[in-house]
Design an enzyme around this catalytic site. Structure first.
Site, PDB file in Angstrom:
ATOM      1  N   ASP A 224      57.820 154.620  32.889  1.00 23.45           N
ATOM      2  CA  ASP A 224      58.978 154.187  32.109  1.00 23.45           C
ATOM      3  C   ASP A 224      59.352 152.732  32.409  1.00 23.45           C
ATOM      4  O   ASP A 224      60.520 152.392  32.540  1.00 23.45           O
ATOM      5  CB  ASP A 224      60.191 155.092  32.350  1.00 23.45           C
ATOM      6  CG  ASP A 224      61.294 154.866  31.309  1.00 23.45           C
ATOM      7  OD1 ASP A 224      60.974 154.354  30.217  1.00 23.45           O
ATOM      8  OD2 ASP A 224      62.466 155.193  31.590  1.00 23.45           O
TER       9      ASP A 224
ATOM     10  N   GLY B 161      73.135 152.552  29.087  1.00 23.41           N
ATOM     11  CA  GLY B 161      73.285 151.106  29.008  1.00 23.41           C
ATOM     12  C   GLY B 161      72.828 150.442  30.289  1.00 23.41           C
ATOM     13  O   GLY B 161      72.479 149.268  30.321  1.00 23.41           O
ATOM     14  N   ASN B 162      72.798 151.231  31.384  1.00 27.00           N
ATOM     15  CA  ASN B 162      72.300 150.727  32.665  1.00 27.00           C
ATOM     16  C   ASN B 162      70.770 150.729  32.727  1.00 27.00           C
ATOM     17  O   ASN B 162      70.187 150.134  33.628  1.00 27.00           O
ATOM     18  CB  ASN B 162      72.827 151.572  33.827  1.00 27.00           C
ATOM     19  CG  ASN B 162      74.188 151.134  34.304  1.00 27.00           C
ATOM     20  OD1 ASN B 162      75.163 151.853  34.148  1.00 27.00           O
ATOM     21  ND2 ASN B 162      74.274 149.951  34.859  1.00 27.00           N
ATOM     22  N   SER B 163      70.121 151.411  31.799  1.00 27.66           N
ATOM     23  CA  SER B 163      68.659 151.511  31.837  1.00 27.66           C
ATOM     24  C   SER B 163      68.011 150.136  31.922  1.00 27.66           C
ATOM     25  O   SER B 163      68.339 149.243  31.162  1.00 27.66           O
ATOM     26  CB  SER B 163      68.142 152.210  30.580  1.00 27.66           C
ATOM     27  OG  SER B 163      68.417 153.573  30.619  1.00 27.66           O
TER      28      SER B 163
ATOM     29  N   HIS C 188      61.724 152.952  27.716  1.00 33.38           N
ATOM     30  CA  HIS C 188      62.533 153.613  26.683  1.00 33.38           C
ATOM     31  C   HIS C 188      63.623 152.700  26.120  1.00 33.38           C
ATOM     32  O   HIS C 188      64.206 152.998  25.082  1.00 33.38           O
ATOM     33  CB  HIS C 188      63.134 154.930  27.206  1.00 33.38           C
ATOM     34  CG  HIS C 188      64.273 154.781  28.163  1.00 33.38           C
ATOM     35  ND1 HIS C 188      64.138 154.892  29.530  1.00 33.38           N
ATOM     36  CD2 HIS C 188      65.582 154.558  27.954  1.00 33.38           C
ATOM     37  CE1 HIS C 188      65.315 154.749  30.107  1.00 33.38           C
ATOM     38  NE2 HIS C 188      66.215 154.534  29.171  1.00 33.38           N
TER      39      HIS C 188
ATOM     40  N   ILE D 236      47.168 169.560  43.667  1.00 34.22           N
ATOM     41  CA  ILE D 236      47.984 169.545  44.879  1.00 34.22           C
ATOM     42  C   ILE D 236      49.326 170.216  44.650  1.00 34.22           C
ATOM     43  O   ILE D 236      49.782 170.364  43.514  1.00 34.22           O
ATOM     44  CB  ILE D 236      48.214 168.097  45.361  1.00 34.22           C
ATOM     45  CG1 ILE D 236      48.759 167.223  44.215  1.00 34.22           C
ATOM     46  CG2 ILE D 236      46.945 167.503  45.935  1.00 34.22           C
ATOM     47  CD1 ILE D 236      49.027 165.784  44.606  1.00 34.22           C
TER      48      ILE D 236
ATOM     49  N   GLY E  11      41.433 163.075  42.203  1.00 31.41           N
ATOM     50  CA  GLY E  11      40.704 164.243  41.739  1.00 31.41           C
ATOM     51  C   GLY E  11      40.981 165.505  42.523  1.00 31.41           C
ATOM     52  O   GLY E  11      40.053 166.182  42.981  1.00 31.41           O
TER      53      GLY E  11
END
Length: 490
Positions: free
Chosen positions: A160, A238-240, A130, A299, A296
């Site tokens: 991400d 800003g830490n992303s 992002h 759960i 498959g």
């Protein structure tokens, strides 16, 4: 007031916010340390030269050495999304003088920023998807203020994560740790560039592991993989993409999100485990795209109510509610009602833990799965598959198609009959990218590209890939019958 790119992935579950690029706010940080001398895959080895031995034998933990090293391995990522060009018509000129040309205008560029982690000496850098999604230009600024243009090598929206590359040599790369070894209460550092404050370091502890917060979305039919490390180290927009490191200075996570009712830090932050990051990065480097494996099954986590309802003998594991007929689990012998307790010897106590363990492998890999069936322990050998149900590796998506940042699908028979169409491709799940910039909205059905009829998805992909490097005119219709044309820059 500055404009910021809407890369601010804000999906909420009780106020969970992605630490997006400074588009609406500054992005969050992340840091990495490579074991590769350049161009190769990330090594499993870890260096521990930054570890203060006294830290484990006394009540005092010295994080200064880890902090001083890591700030040199975390970068500031600046992104630019170019403003869209449009034509404005003067009604007087148009109606009375027949001037159909109009005046061309260009919207201001939008700018944003986040963080990234250097993982190889020759310039490979990991950040959040992002942070760079929809960006037309990316600049990487090192701790010593040197800056480089960056190229996107690959992305994985389902985790991400993104991998970018700068042309540089002898960079200081971060040491890669092992997120499976993390313990609750262990000290960690978050390093990044919150609110454009370069090289910011905060400290906290590991609050939880394998946390799912439902912030990521399905992409092209691929479900998200969430098994976040939760910490109380302060991170902000800003830490992303910045680094989460342990007391040894080893990268153990990529900071990605916070939980806050305000958009700023209020006690909870989340990072992608480095073991998942290593798998994603290695796949991108080796295959050009991430190879996700599936077993498959349907759960769910085990609760007291479920245990009583299904008459289970254990709460430690993941309940199998259903098994796909032609899936890997069914072929291995796993049945509905089983409780999966371990994968290759690693215990799993939640859906997030099971998904994170399976996420470390690729289609075609074999894993040993432990199951509790009616109180009896059993072990099965399972050959993992891709989302299509086979063991083939997935080819990398064409970069031109990937830059569109949207999902496309063939229209069904009912839609064709309702709108009187013979062909077309529907647009959905629009993200920050070229489709969004063009103005196309979800639900639009593409029928023409440069006046060339589009029969189906395969036809659309072929035509778009043949148009690289230029602009195209997209024609189509919305479900309400409104016909529209859009200019799409490639």
């Amino acid at each position: 007031m500055k404009n910021y790119i809407g890369i601010f992935s804000s999906a909420f579950l009780g106020g969970v916010i992605s630490l997006s690029v400074v588009y609406l706010m500054p992005d969050k940080n992340l840091s990495i340390h490579p074991e590769s001398n350049g161009g190769g895959l990330i090594s499993e080895n870890v260096h521990s030269t930054l570890f203060n031995a006294d830290a484990t034998t006394s009540s005092y933990v010295d994080l200064s050495m880890a902090a001083e090293e890591t700030v040199q391995e975390v970068v500031h990522i600046k992104v630019v999304q170019e403003g869209q060009e449009y034509v404005q018509h003067d009604p007087f000129e148009y109606f009375f003088r027949g001037n159909t040309q109009g005046r061309k205008f260009k919207a201001p560029d939008k700018q944003g920023s986040g963080s990234g982690v250097i993982i190889t000496k020759d310039g490979y850098i990991v950040t959040n998807n992002h942070v760079i999604q929809g960006a037309d230009r990316i600049e990487v600024v090192l701790n010593n203020n040197k800056s480089y243009p960056a190229e996107v090598i690959g992305t994985d929206p389902s985790t991400d994560l993104a991998l970018v590359k700068v042309e540089a040599e002898d960079l200081k790369a971060i040491a890669i740790g092992n997120s499976d070894d993390l313990k609750l209460g262990e000290w960690v550092l978050a390093v990044g560039n919150p609110y454009n404050l370069n090289s910011t370091v905060t400290a906290g502890i590991v609050s939880a592991k394998a946390r799912s917060i439902n912030i990521l979305q399905n992409t092209n039919g691929t479900p998200p993989l969430e098994a976040f490390i939760q910490t109380d180290a302060a991170v902000n927009p800003g830490n992303s993409g910045g680094a989460l490191v342990n007391a040894r200075g080893e990268l153990i996570g990529i900071n990605s999100a916070i939980k806050s009712p305000t958009g700023s830090y209020s006690g909870y932050s989340f990072a992608v485990p480095v073991n998942i990051m290593k798998k994603v990065v290695n796949d991108i480097m080796e295959y050009g795209s991430v190879q996700r494996a599936f077993i498959g099954v349907a759960i769910q986590n085990i609760s007291t109510d479920l245990m009583e309802k299904e008459d289970l003998e254990t709460m430690s594991g993941v309940f199998v509610g259903n098994v796909a007929e032609n899936g890997a689990a069914n072929d291995a012998g796993i049945e509905a009602g089983d409780v999966i307790t371990a994968v290759n010897g690693v215990k799993v106590k939640s859906v997030a833990e099971l998904q994170s363990q399976i996420g470390l492998y690729k289609p075609g890999d074999q894993v040993e799965v432990n199951v509790n069936r009616a109180g009896h322990e059993k072990q099965f050998t399972m050959k993992l598959r891709n989302h299509k149900g086979n063991t083939e590796l997935v080819k990398a998506e064409d970069k031109t198609l990937a830059s569109l940042a949207a999902d496309f699908s063939d229209i069904d028979k009912e839609t064709k009959e309702e709108l009187g169409l013979k062909r077309g491709v529907e647009v959905s799940n629009i993200r920050s990218g070229k489709i969004m910039k063009s103005g196309i909205k979800e639900g639009f059905i593409i029928t023409h590209v440069d006046h060339q009829e589009i029969d189906d998805l395969e036809d659309f992909n072929t035509v778009i890939k043949s148009k690289k490097g230029g602009g195209v005119l997209i024609g189509g219709v919305y479900p309400n019958g409104m016909k529209k044309y859009y200019g799409l820059g490639l």
